[in-house]
Design a protein around this motif. Structure first.
Motif, short mmCIF file in Angstrom:
data_model
loop_
_atom_site.label_atom_id
_atom_site.label_comp_id
_atom_site.label_asym_id
_atom_site.label_seq_id
_atom_site.Cartn_x
_atom_site.Cartn_y
_atom_site.Cartn_z
N VAL A 240 0.47 -1.41 -0.11
CA VAL A 240 0.19 -0.03 0.06
C VAL A 240 0.85 1.38 -0.03
O VAL A 240 0.47 2.43 -0.81
N ALA A 241 1.86 1.37 0.72
CA ALA A 241 3.19 2.40 1.12
C ALA A 241 3.58 2.39 -0.79
O ALA A 241 4.50 3.50 -0.54
N PHE A 242 3.83 1.13 -1.31
CA PHE A 242 4.83 2.14 -2.67
C PHE A 242 4.62 2.54 -3.11
O PHE A 242 5.76 3.49 -3.14
N GLY A 243 3.65 3.57 -4.05
CA GLY A 243 3.08 5.00 -4.78
C GLY A 243 3.82 5.95 -3.68
O GLY A 243 4.13 6.40 -4.47
N LEU A 244 3.41 5.72 -2.60
CA LEU A 244 4.28 6.88 -1.96
C LEU A 244 4.75 7.16 -1.50
O LEU A 244 6.08 7.87 -1.75
N ARG A 245 5.85 6.10 -0.95
CA ARG A 245 7.41 5.99 -1.12
C ARG A 245 8.22 6.68 -2.38
O ARG A 245 8.91 7.27 -2.75
N ARG A 246 7.08 5.90 -3.89
CA ARG A 246 7.76 5.98 -5.32
C ARG A 246 8.15 7.98 -5.46
O ARG A 246 8.19 9.00 -5.80
N ARG A 247 6.67 8.62 -4.76
CA ARG A 247 6.19 10.43 -4.52
C ARG A 247 7.42 10.75 -3.28
O ARG A 247 6.55 12.05 -3.36
#
Lengths: 287, 381
Positions: free
Chosen positions: B119-126
């Motif tokens: 779930v955190a993947f996208g936020l981490r990329r950003r």
């Protein structure tokens, strides 16, 4: 009764393999362990003395070759990894309908004997051979330039001979990566590099792990490349074991050396598996 | 008439407030080269999806709905046409730079990561701050009812749970639009129905535009504000569910959505706003609001549940045709009758199972079928 038989069926089916394993692995290992603890020579006979002096001699006298073998094997494995990963990646993701053809090309050298292939490398790399001869006469290389009988030749030979064993497991692991999972990474704002680093690479690690095992162990123990492509200064532990067995007939020392090599490799593998996180590797591999 | 109003009202409510649509497709065409031949997967789609709308792309497999969605996500580039997100041309923008997220058919969760890391993947990329990531991921997992399962791996979870992880993984980024590609396809019927309600609840809660791709007409009817029915690379009809069901624009839509009867003939006369077409010796079909004139050919659809079966000839200004019952299927809630008309056409009729079972017709019975003029709908005029 039928139930018992049904339950026993898998074991019965595995029986031939077990017998094979016992005769060709357990018995020789036990015999070698016993020989490594004898003293004597071929003419007067060997006595079982349970003396570890052979091990002391083996390590004391040949630690240079043992360490050299580990270094050669290690360097060769690293080079293979660097070469094999892009190859496997390319075949798995860009191979398209020609995948099987590329895999076949990869395995094509296996249709020629291992020793023959290494000898032909010897011809290629000879000081005045078909590669360097013309270059030297054209003045493009100095007259005393040579590759044969150097570290480079031996490590090069190891890389050449064992490369497919690195490519195949990595290819299998990459092939199993669901392309939609990679798309999901792009969808979640990952750049190409981030998608590779965070998704593709971790998912292919079981293949890398298997590839390293399948190349490092045989490359370290290999006697052929050092004998054909190396000089006196490139002798590896495999050559020593061979000489002790076949030329000197010093079976106890040869056995002790074999066991020492095996022990070193096993410890190395154990440490490697631990540091890479066995659990993760096994977990990912079990998928 | 009331149904039509309800249908357009829903569409108006969905597209009313903001001026700029969340998603706009303008003459989008996608061509592939397959075996040396150019194949058109999408043959020119133009539509606008309003912000906050639950929009469905509905159609059989191979109709181009998934390709259309993948062009919105950025996985495919249109051969021609423009894709706009909130008015901005994103036709050539790669997926990782588009402010839309996708829920994949097979979920495509990262198998080597925990639910939390997924779930955190996208936020981490950003590069969102760690404290913010913790807060938002925690919040999102609560919304999809997965609190306390953060450390699980995807394959340790059931299909329904994986589905919700996929949803949370996309929604946590607060995208401009969420694209869902047959997300419930892999679930069993009970779970699918529960998730339909759940999806609708979540969409209301987060207020994000949903674009939902499905081949399941009941799913689309249940959840959508508007539906685009696609066939063979084109949009056949774009309307609210009720309108699509009650007033199918083409024979394809009529046949694809629910069960439908198709009756064809020529208009005999026009009487007080109703086109009348004769069917057989005594049969007549009355069509309200038909634009055809006397002598024009006409195709009419009528839904099986609108038809009444009787043994006596019905009277009044309604459609009435004669036939013979050729099949009766008991379906619990209702009976399904196949009635063969004199000209050989077969009409399906659903009749609710009332307590009084004496009124049911038997196989071989000669019967009259009747329905109101506004239940006949002329298509493809």
């Amino acid at each position: 009764m039928r139930k018992v038989r049904a339950a026993a069926a898998p074991y019965l089916l595995a029986l031939p393999a077990w017998i094979w394993f016992a005769i060709f692995f357990v018995v020789p290992i036990a015999a070698m362990a016993s020989v490594s603890l004898t003293t004597g020579n071929l003419l007067e006979g060997f006595q079982q003395t349970f003396s570890f002096s052979n091990y002391a001699k083996a390590v004391g006298q040949y630690h240079t070759q043992l360490i050299r073998s580990l270094i050669y094997g290690g360097i060769a494995t690293l080079i293979m990894l660097v070469l094999a990963y892009p190859m496997a990646y390319w075949i798995a993701f860009k191979g398209g309908r020609r995948k099987s053809m590329y895999l076949f090309l990869l395995l094509l050298p296996f249709f020629v004997s291992f020793v023959l292939r290494t000898i032909s490398w010897g011809f290629l790399l000879a000081d005045d051979g078909i590669l360097f001869g013309p270059l030297k006469s054209a003045g493009l290389l100095p007259g005393d330039f040579h590759v044969l009988a150097t570290d480079v030749a031996v490590i090069g030979g190891l890389v050449y001979n064992f490369l497919p064993f690195m490519v195949l497991p990595i290819y299998v692991a990459l092939e199993r990566v669901d392309p939609r999972v990679v798309e999901a990474a792009y969808d979640l704002y990952a750049s190409r590099w981030a998608a590779f680093r965070k998704v593709v690479l971790p998912l292919s690690l079981p293949g890398v792990f298997a590839g390293v095992l399948m190349t490092f162990v045989p490359a370290t123990a290999d006697p052929v490349n050092a004998r054909i492509l190396g000089g006196t200064g490139n002798t590896m532990i495999g050559n020593i074991i061979q000489t002790e067995y076949l030329t000197n007939n010093d079976y106890p020392t040869a056995s002790a050396l074999s066991f020492t090599l095996m022990a070193v490799l096993l410890v190395g593998i154990f440490v490697y598996a631990r540091s890479l996180g066995t659990e993760n590797v096994l977990e990912a591999a079990a998928r | 008439m009331t149904e039509i109003q309800a249908g357009t009202e829903a569409a108006a409510a969905a597209s009313g407030a903001p001026q700029v649509p969340a998603i706009e497709l303008d003459g989008v065409v996608k061509e592939y080269l397959a075996h040396g031949e150019v194949v058109q997967a999408v043959k020119g789609v133009t539509l606008a999806i309003a912000e906050g709308e639950f929009f469905s792309l509905l159609g059989p497999s191979g109709c181009g709905k998934t390709t259309t969605m993948r062009m919105v996500a950025g996985f495919e580039e249109p051969t021609r046409g423009v894709v706009r997100l909130l008015g901005q041309d994103v036709t050539n923008v790669p997926p990782n730079k588009r402010d839309v997220n996708m829920v994949f058919q097979s979920y495509a969760l990262f198998p080597h990561m925990s639910v939390w890391e997924n779930v955190a993947f996208g936020l981490r990329r950003r590069k969102v701050a760690e404290a913010e990531i913790r807060r938002r991921v925690g919040e999102m997992l609560e919304i999809v009812d997965l609190g306390g399962r953060e450390k699980r791996r995807p394959r340790e979870m059931s299909g329904g749970q994986q589905q919700r992880v996929a949803l949370a993984r996309a929604l946590v980024n607060r995208p401009r639009a969420l694209l869902l590609d047959e997300p419930l396809g892999a679930l069993d019927l009970k779970l699918r129905q529960a998730m339909q309600i759940e999806l609708k609840r979540i969409q209301r809660e987060v207020g994000i535009t949903f674009v939902y791709v499905t081949h399941d007409q009941s799913e689309a009817l249940t959840m959508s504000d508007r539906i685009a029915v696609m066939n063979d690379g084109l949009v056949e009809q774009l309307a609210a569910p009720r309108e699509i069901y009650e007033r199918p624009a083409t024979a394809f839509v009529a046949g694809f959505i629910g069960t439908s009867n198709l009756l064809s003939g020529a208009v005999d006369r026009v009487e007080s706003g109703c086109a009348v077409l004769k069917l057989g010796e005594h049969g007549r079909v009355l069509v309200a609001e038909a634009s055809q004139r006397a002598g024009d050919p006409i195709s009419v659809t009528v839904r099986p549940e609108k038809i009444t079966i009787s043994t006596e000839e019905p009277s009044g200004d309604i459609s009435a045709v004669r036939g013979t019952v050729s099949e009766v299927v008991y379906l619990g809630l209702y009976n399904s009758y196949a009635v063969r008309l004199a000209d050989g056409a077969e009409v399906t009729v659903f009749q609710q199972n009332a307590l009084d079972s004496s009124s049911t017709a038997e196989r071989g019975d000669a019967v009259w079928l009747s329905w109101q003029p506004h239940h006949s709908y002329a298509i493809g005029s």
